[in-house]
Motif scaffolding. Structure first.
Motif, PDB file in Angstrom:
ATOM      1  N   ARG A 135      -7.141   4.819   8.022  1.00 12.06           N
ATOM      2  CA  ARG A 135      -8.333   3.864   8.121  1.00 12.06           C
ATOM      3  C   ARG A 135      -7.751   2.627   7.726  1.00 12.06           C
ATOM      4  N   LEU A 152     -20.824   0.869  -4.642  1.00 12.00           N
ATOM      5  CA  LEU A 152     -20.337   1.469  -2.987  1.00 12.00           C
ATOM      6  C   LEU A 152     -19.081   1.578  -3.172  1.00 12.00           C
ATOM      7  N   SER A 173     -12.907  -1.493  -0.295  1.00 14.75           N
ATOM      8  CA  SER A 173     -13.541  -1.909  -1.239  1.00 14.75           C
ATOM      9  C   SER A 173     -14.012  -3.594  -1.318  1.00 14.75           C
ATOM     10  N   SER A 174     -15.126  -3.863  -1.726  1.00 11.01           N
ATOM     11  CA  SER A 174     -15.261  -5.318  -1.341  1.00 11.01           C
ATOM     12  C   SER A 174     -14.280  -6.536  -1.666  1.00 11.01           C
ATOM     13  N   HIS A 175     -13.968  -7.343  -0.936  1.00  7.14           N
ATOM     14  CA  HIS A 175     -12.820  -8.144  -1.189  1.00  7.14           C
ATOM     15  C   HIS A 175     -11.490  -7.432  -1.882  1.00  7.14           C
ATOM     16  N   HIS A 191     -25.935  -1.292   3.029  1.00  7.67           N
ATOM     17  CA  HIS A 191     -24.683  -1.615   3.431  1.00  7.67           C
ATOM     18  C   HIS A 191     -24.648  -1.771   5.200  1.00  7.67           C
ATOM     19  N   ARG A 234      -2.533  -2.307  -2.746  1.00  9.06           N
ATOM     20  CA  ARG A 234      -3.217  -1.488  -3.717  1.00  9.06           C
ATOM     21  C   ARG A 234      -2.595  -1.661  -4.797  1.00  9.06           C
ATOM     22  N   THR A 262      -9.980  -1.718   7.518  1.00 10.16           N
ATOM     23  CA  THR A 262     -11.137  -2.523   8.268  1.00 10.16           C
ATOM     24  C   THR A 262     -10.557  -3.072   9.393  1.00 10.16           C
ATOM     25  N   HIS A 320     -16.071  -2.288  10.570  1.00  9.60           N
ATOM     26  CA  HIS A 320     -16.051  -3.700   9.806  1.00  9.60           C
ATOM     27  C   HIS A 320     -17.221  -4.000   9.080  1.00  9.60           C
ATOM     28  N   PRO A 321     -17.245  -3.646   7.810  1.00 14.01           N
ATOM     29  CA  PRO A 321     -18.259  -4.057   6.920  1.00 14.01           C
ATOM     30  C   PRO A 321     -18.507  -5.388   7.045  1.00 14.01           C
ATOM     31  N   MET A 322     -19.683  -6.157   7.047  1.00  9.88           N
ATOM     32  CA  MET A 322     -20.117  -7.244   7.070  1.00  9.88           C
ATOM     33  C   MET A 322     -21.327  -7.614   5.864  1.00  9.88           C
ATOM     34  N   ARG A 349       1.034  -0.911  -0.152  1.00  9.49           N
ATOM     35  CA  ARG A 349      -0.168  -0.070   0.017  1.00  9.49           C
ATOM     36  C   ARG A 349       0.954   1.190   0.255  1.00  9.49           C
ATOM     37  N   THR A 396      -3.766  -3.765   3.636  1.00  3.58           N
ATOM     38  CA  THR A 396      -4.199  -4.312   2.566  1.00  3.58           C
ATOM     39  C   THR A 396      -3.321  -3.796   1.187  1.00  3.58           C
ATOM     40  N   GLN A 410     -22.444 -10.301   4.114  1.00  5.70           N
ATOM     41  CA  GLN A 410     -22.755 -11.472   3.662  1.00  5.70           C
ATOM     42  C   GLN A 410     -24.400 -11.410   3.694  1.00  5.70           C
TER      43      GLN A 410
HETATM   44  C1  LIG Z   1     -18.721  -2.523  -0.237  1.00  4.47           C
HETATM   45  C2  LIG Z   1     -17.905  -3.150   0.755  1.00  4.47           C
HETATM   46  C3  LIG Z   1     -18.253  -4.389   1.112  1.00  4.47           C
HETATM   47  C4  LIG Z   1     -17.409  -4.979   2.285  1.00  4.47           C
HETATM   48  N1  LIG Z   1     -17.763  -6.327   2.927  1.00  4.47           N
HETATM   49  C5  LIG Z   1     -16.907  -6.827   3.674  1.00  4.47           C
HETATM   50  C6  LIG Z   1     -17.101  -8.240   4.300  1.00  4.47           C
HETATM   51  O1  LIG Z   1     -18.175  -8.531   4.107  1.00  4.47           O
HETATM   52  N2  LIG Z   1     -16.287  -8.453   5.356  1.00  4.47           N
HETATM   53  C7  LIG Z   1     -15.170  -7.921   5.573  1.00  4.47           C
HETATM   54  O2  LIG Z   1     -14.463  -8.566   6.183  1.00  4.47           O
HETATM   55  N3  LIG Z   1     -14.800  -6.811   4.703  1.00  4.47           N
HETATM   56  C8  LIG Z   1     -15.520  -6.463   3.999  1.00  4.47           C
HETATM   57  N4  LIG Z   1     -15.200  -5.157   3.293  1.00  4.47           N
HETATM   58  C9  LIG Z   1     -13.980  -4.422   3.691  1.00  4.47           C
HETATM   59  C10 LIG Z   1     -12.848  -4.877   2.692  1.00  4.47           C
HETATM   60  O3  LIG Z   1     -12.565  -6.258   2.649  1.00  4.47           O
HETATM   61  C11 LIG Z   1     -11.608  -3.912   2.897  1.00  4.47           C
HETATM   62  O4  LIG Z   1     -11.880  -2.690   2.529  1.00  4.47           O
HETATM   63  C12 LIG Z   1     -10.587  -4.297   1.647  1.00  4.47           C
HETATM   64  O5  LIG Z   1     -10.029  -5.449   2.095  1.00  4.47           O
HETATM   65  C13 LIG Z   1      -9.531  -3.226   1.826  1.00  4.47           C
HETATM   66  O6  LIG Z   1      -8.860  -3.156   3.206  1.00  4.47           O
HETATM   67  P1  LIG Z   1      -8.994  -1.884   4.122  1.00  4.47           P
HETATM   68  O7  LIG Z   1     -10.381  -1.625   4.456  1.00  4.47           O
HETATM   69  O8  LIG Z   1      -8.127  -2.183   5.603  1.00  4.47           O
HETATM   70  O9  LIG Z   1      -8.249  -0.772   3.306  1.00  4.47           O
HETATM   71  C14 LIG Z   1     -16.054  -4.411   2.393  1.00  4.47           C
HETATM   72  C15 LIG Z   1     -15.855  -3.302   1.733  1.00  4.47           C
HETATM   73  C16 LIG Z   1     -16.625  -2.370   1.024  1.00  4.47           C
HETATM   74  C17 LIG Z   1     -16.403  -1.212   0.585  1.00  4.47           C
END
Ligand SMILES: Cc1cc2nc3c(=O)[nH]c(=O)nc-3n(C[C@H](O)[C@H](O)[C@H](O)COP(=O)(O)O)c2cc1C
Length: 350
Positions: A153, A86, A48-50, A326, A342, A155, A298-300, A18, A340, A302
């Motif tokens: 920032r 998103l 971003s997701s994954h 979301h 980039r 996650t 922490h986005p979740m 990164r 993570t 699922q």
């Molecule tokens: C729309 C969106 C959905 C996400 N969903 C999940 C999720 O279900 N589980 C999770 O662990 N992280 C989730 N994330 C976090 C991403 O995995 C994380 O942003 C990415 O790996 C980059 O890492 P960072 O946020 O630490 O920079 C999500 C992020 C976004 C933007």
């Protein structure tokens, strides 16, 4: 189910460690086109997701065109592209915050449905244009704190502590969401958190029972996008591809839900592209505010990825006109130091 045009090895190579931009490097005396290009260093730090980083940018004079790269869509987990847009919205918000910090005025225009397909490229979709003006807008301390949080920032995947989130911070989140026309539901009571945890368990069980879901997750883990070393990533990929981990994953994730003092859902009355971008922008603003206040996010996703469970969540939150867009945990936790990677800027500019 790999996207057909790219092998795992190619994807593995395109994530770098990164980058950490230094605000002192902003080219204040350079032409605006160079200043615009510098802002991209902040855009790509968005979540971003994954960690699929499904964005592309084109800089011309005082304009940054923002594209969604649909070749990076999670076609199994996110067939409608909601998470993809998103994620692009998160990057867009970083651009806006960074521009303001460097004394640039910003106008964001969303691309209309008719103009946003590029004739030469079926998977690249123009979604917004950011126009910059050298007009030194007024900046508050809060703006500066949001900007500083872009590089801080992360996650946070740890269990959260029981400490509650102060009411004024939650009110600020609600104000920011409402101003953008987006709803925010904050769940703090144990009974509903347990109900959400139960939905989370069901979501994990259903998704991990699907070999295509496991293959897609394994593919992104194997690409190194989620930050593991190449070898560990590859082993992770094999495990996810061949084992049904739903039960174990579900138990882990439902504990994460109940450990959090707040489960938050951003909601909207429509689910179109512009709304998805807006939700991403609000989420990123909220995540940066949280970071600046020492809170973990922490986005979740699922539950929202399984239609029936998304409907169950809407019912649980007693949403009538709106739908959950979301879902994430908020609270205090040990810092998650994982960085993570980039993609390099050359790969995300056209
Ligand atoms: C729309 C969106 C959905 C996400 N969903 C999940 C999720 O279900 N589980 C999770 O662990 N992280 C989730 N994330 C976090 C991403 O995995 C994380 O942003 C990415 O790996 C980059 O890492 P960072 O946020 O630490 O920079 C999500 C992020 C976004 C933007």
């Amino acid at each position: 189910m790999l996207p057909p045009h790219v092998s795992v090895v190619e994807r593995t190579m395109d994530n770098t460690t990164r980058p950490e931009p230094d605000k002192a490097d902003f080219p204040s005396n350079a032409p605006i086109v160079e200043q615009a290009a510098f802002l991209l260093e902040y855009a790509v730090l968005a979540p971003s997701s994954h960690n699929s980083q499904p964005w592309l940018f084109a800089v011309a004079d005082d304009e940054i065109r923002v594209y969604a790269d649909e070749s990076r869509q999670l076609t199994v987990a996110d067939p409608d592209g909601r998470e993809l847009y998103l994620s692009v919205g998160c990057a867009l918000e970083n651009l806006v915050i960074a521009a303001k910090q460097f004394g640039l005025g910003v106008t964001v225009t969303y691309a209309s449905e008719t103009e946003n397909r590029r004739a030469d490229d079926a998977t690249t979709r123009h979604v917004a244009t950011v126009r910059l003006e050298p007009d030194t807008p007024a900046k508050t301390d809060q703006d500066a704190a949001l900007f500083d949080a872009i590089t801080e920032r992360r996650t946070n995947h740890h269990p959260f502590q029981a400490t509650s989130v102060p009411e004024p911070i939650l009110e600020r989140f609600e104000d920011d969401a409402t101003t953008a026309g987006i709803g925010l539901e904050l769940v703090t009571d144990t009974i509903r958190k347990e109900e959400i945890a139960a939905l989370q368990t069901q979501a994990d069980e259903r998704q991990f029972a699907d070999p295509e879901y496991r293959a897609e997750l394994g593919y992104w883990i194997g690409s190194g996008a989620l930050g593991a070393s190449w070898l560990a990533a590859r082993i992770g990929q094999l495990a996810v591809r061949h084992l049904d981990l739903g039960d174990r994953e579900g138990r882990k994730n439902s504990t994460l839900v109940t450990s959090a003092p707040v489960i938050a859902a951003l909601t909207a009355t429509s689910d179109d592209l512009e709304t998805q971008l807006d939700v991403g922008r609000v989420f990123e603003r909220l995540a940066l505010t949280a970071t600046s206040e020492g809170l973990a996010v922490h986005p979740m996703s699922q539950i929202l990825e399984v239609d029936a469970l998304r409907a169950d969540l809407a019912a649980l939150l007693e949403l009538e006109e709106s739908t959950p867009m979301h879902l994430f945990r908020l609270g205090y936790a040990d810092p998650d130091t994982t960085r993570t990677p980039r993609r390099p800027l050359e790969d995300v500019t056209t």
